[in-house]
Enzyme design. Sequence first.
Site, PDB file in Angstrom:
ATOM      1  N   GLU A 267     -41.663  27.851  89.837  1.00 16.10           N
ATOM      2  CA  GLU A 267     -41.749  26.839  88.773  1.00 16.10           C
ATOM      3  C   GLU A 267     -41.770  25.437  89.359  1.00 16.10           C
ATOM      4  O   GLU A 267     -40.861  24.646  89.109  1.00 16.10           O
ATOM      5  CB  GLU A 267     -40.506  26.922  87.880  1.00 16.10           C
ATOM      6  CG  GLU A 267     -40.285  28.207  87.177  1.00 16.10           C
ATOM      7  CD  GLU A 267     -38.896  28.248  86.521  1.00 16.10           C
ATOM      8  OE1 GLU A 267     -38.024  27.417  86.866  1.00 16.10           O
ATOM      9  OE2 GLU A 267     -38.707  29.093  85.668  1.00 16.10           O
ATOM     10  N   PRO A 268     -42.767  25.081  90.137  1.00 15.96           N
ATOM     11  CA  PRO A 268     -42.751  23.745  90.729  1.00 15.96           C
ATOM     12  C   PRO A 268     -43.129  22.680  89.696  1.00 15.96           C
ATOM     13  O   PRO A 268     -44.041  22.880  88.891  1.00 15.96           O
ATOM     14  CB  PRO A 268     -43.830  23.809  91.822  1.00 15.96           C
ATOM     15  CG  PRO A 268     -44.457  25.155  91.712  1.00 15.96           C
ATOM     16  CD  PRO A 268     -43.970  25.827  90.481  1.00 15.96           C
ATOM     17  N   ARG A 270     -42.335  18.851  90.644  1.00 11.64           N
ATOM     18  CA  ARG A 270     -42.631  17.727  91.536  1.00 11.64           C
ATOM     19  C   ARG A 270     -43.866  17.987  92.400  1.00 11.64           C
ATOM     20  O   ARG A 270     -44.734  17.131  92.544  1.00 11.64           O
ATOM     21  CB  ARG A 270     -41.433  17.506  92.455  1.00 11.64           C
ATOM     22  CG  ARG A 270     -41.554  16.333  93.407  1.00 11.64           C
ATOM     23  CD  ARG A 270     -40.447  16.397  94.462  1.00 11.64           C
ATOM     24  NE  ARG A 270     -39.155  16.662  93.871  1.00 11.64           N
ATOM     25  CZ  ARG A 270     -38.353  15.727  93.373  1.00 11.64           C
ATOM     26  NH1 ARG A 270     -38.706  14.463  93.451  1.00 11.64           N
ATOM     27  NH2 ARG A 270     -37.192  16.043  92.838  1.00 11.64           N
ATOM     28  N   ARG A 306     -35.866   7.209  89.172  1.00 15.66           N
ATOM     29  CA  ARG A 306     -35.573   8.120  90.290  1.00 15.66           C
ATOM     30  C   ARG A 306     -34.830   7.447  91.452  1.00 15.66           C
ATOM     31  O   ARG A 306     -33.867   8.002  91.978  1.00 15.66           O
ATOM     32  CB  ARG A 306     -36.908   8.692  90.782  1.00 15.66           C
ATOM     33  CG  ARG A 306     -36.795  10.013  91.455  1.00 15.66           C
ATOM     34  CD  ARG A 306     -36.721  11.123  90.445  1.00 15.66           C
ATOM     35  NE  ARG A 306     -36.195  12.306  91.069  1.00 15.66           N
ATOM     36  CZ  ARG A 306     -35.386  13.159  90.457  1.00 15.66           C
ATOM     37  NH1 ARG A 306     -35.031  12.973  89.220  1.00 15.66           N
ATOM     38  NH2 ARG A 306     -34.952  14.213  91.086  1.00 15.66           N
ATOM     39  N   CYS A 335     -31.555  -6.427  82.521  1.00 16.07           N
ATOM     40  CA  CYS A 335     -30.347  -7.233  82.690  1.00 16.07           C
ATOM     41  C   CYS A 335     -29.234  -6.392  83.275  1.00 16.07           C
ATOM     42  O   CYS A 335     -28.163  -6.240  82.678  1.00 16.07           O
ATOM     43  CB  CYS A 335     -29.940  -7.821  81.350  1.00 16.07           C
ATOM     44  SG  CYS A 335     -31.255  -8.799  80.632  1.00 16.07           S
TER      45      CYS A 335
HETATM   46  C1  PLP Z   1     -35.417  25.519  85.533  1.00 13.44           C
HETATM   47  C2  PLP Z   1     -36.208  24.559  86.333  1.00 13.44           C
HETATM   48  N1  PLP Z   1     -37.378  24.975  86.872  1.00 13.44           N
HETATM   49  C3  PLP Z   1     -38.150  24.145  87.596  1.00 13.44           C
HETATM   50  C4  PLP Z   1     -37.785  22.828  87.823  1.00 13.44           C
HETATM   51  C5  PLP Z   1     -38.707  21.950  88.625  1.00 13.44           C
HETATM   52  O1  PLP Z   1     -38.157  21.554  89.812  1.00 13.44           O
HETATM   53  P1  PLP Z   1     -39.050  20.754  90.887  1.00 13.44           P
HETATM   54  O2  PLP Z   1     -39.683  19.632  90.191  1.00 13.44           O
HETATM   55  O3  PLP Z   1     -38.040  20.345  91.903  1.00 13.44           O
HETATM   56  O4  PLP Z   1     -40.033  21.728  91.445  1.00 13.44           O
HETATM   57  C6  PLP Z   1     -36.568  22.346  87.320  1.00 13.44           C
HETATM   58  C7  PLP Z   1     -36.164  20.970  87.570  1.00 13.44           C
HETATM   59  O5  PLP Z   1     -35.131  20.483  87.188  1.00 13.44           O
HETATM   60  C8  PLP Z   1     -35.772  23.237  86.536  1.00 13.44           C
HETATM   61  O6  PLP Z   1     -34.620  22.829  86.012  1.00 13.44           O
END
Ligand code: PLP
Length: 384
Positions: A267-268, A270, A306, A335
């Site tokens: 589940e990427p 980023r 971030r 501010c």
């Molecule tokens: C359940 C779950 N899956 C996937 C991600 C995505 O993580 P990343 O953006 O580090 O790949 C997150 C990020 O918080 C998450 O909470």
Amino acid sequence: MNPLFALDDAQCLALAETHGTPCFTYSAAVAAEQFKALRTALPSRVRLAYAVKANPHPSLLRRFAGLGASFDCASIGELARVEALGLPPGRTFFAGPGKREAELAKALAMGVRVQAEGWEDLARLDALATGEVAVNLRVHPAFDLDEGNRIIGGTGPSAFGVDEEDVAALLARASALRHVRIRGLHVFAASNQRDAAKLLAIHGAVLDLAQRLHGAHGLPLEQIDLGGGLGIPYAPEEAPLDLARFGQGLSDLLAAHPWFVGELILEPGRFLAGPCGVYLARVVRIKESRGVRFAILEGGINHLIRPLLTDQAFPVKAVGKGGSDVAYTLAGPLCTSLDRLGDVHLPELAPGDLLAFGSTGAYGFSEGMTHFLSHPVPPEVWVD
Ligand SMILES: Cc1ncc(COP(=O)(O)O)c(C=O)c1O
């Protein structure tokens, strides 16, 4: 082209002229390339589910959907965005430590695979369901192989998942449920990790944990969700994740676990969305204060929070200007003294100069506090 910046100086200048600043801009081509590069490197038994939270823009979701992506959602709003794509069942997942009943009902209605984070998710789903529902169980492991990562939070107490030591009791309790069946595991144990060996060590530990649970409880596992956490460079000296090594390593892990014949899920967020984004903001004024030179910009942590949360600055360049011989503290217009985007070296700046922040496609606009101080919400512009 500098890989930290998806758009070149001429494109940044033209976009700033046309759409005004501050603004978020994205290269659709870079997003697609990033998806294809990862997809190509992965074994076919790995499903790629884009984590919508990283950047939920409909253009990006449509593009990824067209490339075959599945989607990881974590709110009813994200579910609605993915529902609008009209995907067949099986391509959407729903995680999150505090799912409300209405969210679970929506997930059920959409045929979404829920990552159950504890007894309440299981019991509420069971009460809502009318037929059999397969879910994955999110486990908070007792190991921490991404040491010191604040996003993952280590092996201490966690709001996420079921503590590994409590899984046996939960499985026993869940066996009495009428409709809900645990058919998969979910473990998210890395964040912004660019080292393929480390990622593989974490994923290997997850597969070992799955094997123990499978052996001890006869748990039939259709899916093992390894979460996100694939890293990207934010500075020129940072090497990108070695995709070929990562993909081969996952194949090796599957081969080393012949008992598991199901699907791995990644589940990427980023990794897929980060590189395509460039945030544009102009310098409003330069101020010298007690030995520090501030460049005060049109946007700050209201748009890019971030750096404040993680101490990690986004890469930045002065568009159309060479050199990096002057030290600046980049401040936003808010501010609060928390409104800083980094201490950087740039060429001599003047009011009106355009700065471009690279790799801001993930956790940029979506994570910002755009309503704080009621500045206008910046536009998001996709370049095809
Ligand atoms: C359940 C779950 N899956 C996937 C991600 C995505 O993580 P990343 O953006 O580090 O790949 C997150 C990020 O918080 C998450 O909470």
